[in-house]
Design a protein around this motif. Sequence first.
Motif, short mmCIF file in Angstrom:
data_model
loop_
_atom_site.label_atom_id
_atom_site.label_comp_id
_atom_site.label_asym_id
_atom_site.label_seq_id
_atom_site.Cartn_x
_atom_site.Cartn_y
_atom_site.Cartn_z
N ALA A 96 3.22 5.56 8.03
CA ALA A 96 2.29 5.52 9.16
C ALA A 96 0.87 5.96 8.77
O ALA A 96 -0.11 5.44 9.29
N GLY A 97 0.75 6.93 7.85
CA GLY A 97 -0.58 7.39 7.44
C GLY A 97 -1.38 6.29 6.78
O GLY A 97 -2.57 6.11 7.08
N SER A 98 -0.74 5.56 5.90
CA SER A 98 -1.41 4.43 5.23
C SER A 98 -1.71 3.33 6.24
O SER A 98 -2.79 2.73 6.22
N ALA A 99 -0.76 3.05 7.12
CA ALA A 99 -0.95 2.01 8.14
C ALA A 99 -2.14 2.34 9.04
O ALA A 99 -2.92 1.46 9.41
N VAL B 169 -4.88 3.97 8.31
CA VAL B 169 -6.12 3.67 7.59
C VAL B 169 -6.40 2.18 7.61
O VAL B 169 -7.53 1.74 7.87
N LEU B 170 -5.39 1.38 7.35
CA LEU B 170 -5.55 -0.08 7.32
C LEU B 170 -5.92 -0.62 8.70
O LEU B 170 -6.84 -1.43 8.83
N GLU B 171 -5.20 -0.18 9.71
CA GLU B 171 -5.44 -0.67 11.07
C GLU B 171 -6.80 -0.24 11.60
O GLU B 171 -7.44 -0.99 12.33
N ALA B 172 -7.27 0.94 11.20
CA ALA B 172 -8.60 1.39 11.62
C ALA B 172 -9.69 0.48 11.06
O ALA B 172 -10.77 0.36 11.64
N ALA B 173 -9.38 -0.19 9.96
CA ALA B 173 -10.33 -1.12 9.34
C ALA B 173 -10.13 -2.55 9.83
O ALA B 173 -10.77 -3.47 9.33
N GLY B 174 -9.22 -2.74 10.79
CA GLY B 174 -9.00 -4.07 11.34
C GLY B 174 -7.99 -4.91 10.60
O GLY B 174 -7.85 -6.10 10.86
N LEU B 175 -7.26 -4.32 9.66
CA LEU B 175 -6.22 -5.05 8.93
C LEU B 175 -4.87 -4.77 9.58
O LEU B 175 -4.58 -3.62 9.91
N SER B 176 -4.08 -5.80 9.74
CA SER B 176 -2.78 -5.58 10.36
C SER B 176 -1.73 -5.30 9.30
O SER B 176 -1.79 -5.80 8.19
N ILE C 294 0.86 -1.18 0.00
CA ILE C 294 0.00 0.00 0.00
C ILE C 294 0.90 1.23 0.00
O ILE C 294 1.75 1.40 0.87
N THR C 295 0.66 2.13 -0.96
CA THR C 295 1.58 3.24 -1.18
C THR C 295 1.07 4.60 -0.74
O THR C 295 1.81 5.58 -0.86
N SER C 296 -0.15 4.69 -0.24
CA SER C 296 -0.67 5.98 0.20
C SER C 296 -1.93 5.76 1.03
O SER C 296 -2.56 4.70 0.94
N PRO C 297 -2.32 6.76 1.82
CA PRO C 297 -3.59 6.64 2.54
C PRO C 297 -4.79 6.47 1.60
O PRO C 297 -5.72 5.73 1.91
N ALA C 298 -4.74 7.10 0.43
CA ALA C 298 -5.84 6.95 -0.54
C ALA C 298 -5.89 5.51 -1.05
O ALA C 298 -6.98 4.92 -1.15
N ALA C 299 -4.73 4.94 -1.36
CA ALA C 299 -4.69 3.54 -1.81
C ALA C 299 -5.15 2.61 -0.68
O ALA C 299 -5.84 1.61 -0.94
N ALA C 300 -4.80 2.94 0.55
CA ALA C 300 -5.23 2.14 1.69
C ALA C 300 -6.75 2.16 1.81
O ALA C 300 -7.38 1.10 2.03
N ALA C 301 -7.36 3.32 1.65
CA ALA C 301 -8.82 3.43 1.75
C ALA C 301 -9.51 2.62 0.65
O ALA C 301 -10.51 1.93 0.91
N ILE C 302 -8.98 2.67 -0.56
CA ILE C 302 -9.55 1.89 -1.67
C ILE C 302 -9.37 0.40 -1.41
O ILE C 302 -10.29 -0.40 -1.62
N PHE C 303 -8.19 0.00 -0.92
CA PHE C 303 -7.95 -1.42 -0.62
C PHE C 303 -8.92 -1.90 0.46
O PHE C 303 -9.50 -2.98 0.34
N VAL C 304 -9.09 -1.11 1.51
CA VAL C 304 -10.00 -1.48 2.60
C VAL C 304 -11.42 -1.68 2.05
O VAL C 304 -12.09 -2.66 2.39
#
Length: 173
Positions: A120-123, A125-132, A89-99
């Motif tokens: 950390a910004g991308s992480a 977003v992922l962790e807030a969605a329950g993904l480690s 995951i390369t950005s918070p936006a990509a993290a949100a789309i992946f989630v």
Amino acid sequence: AALGAMRAAICFVILLHGAFAGLVTPRIFLTREQGKNGQLQTLLEARGVATQELSCIAFEKTEGFDDLRATLADAPGSQEALLHPWVVITSPAAAAIFVEAWAESQAPTASTPKIASVGAGSAKVLEAAGLSVDFLPSRADGKTLASELPAEAAAGSVLIPVSALAEDRIADG
């Protein structure tokens, strides 16, 4: 970076104020997407500079979103059997789309790929969605992520959901 942008913005306000003293109230337009200007807005307003959000960036899903969701939905029931055992995951936006794609794919939890996040910004977003997040590089940039990616990830097939406008720095890594 925010401090540098704030200094440039303040210099602009001072020039604007000097040129139009008494005619206009100095105002800085914050151009990141709606809701993403908070840090700079807080810094400027604490110094008495009026701000206004004027979004010049927007993100939307393209046809690639359906492909991503389908790829995730086709995941087998175990992490070891995944076609793409790692996702980068390369950005918070990509993290949100992946989630979002992950949630819509309804893939079994046992088939969750390992995730590398550029920063950390991308992480967050992922962790807030329950993904480690299984890997964070020592520096938050694509070149460092590509060079430090664990050997097990680099040896296999890695899924990198990115914008069509993104650089190939990680894929070329």
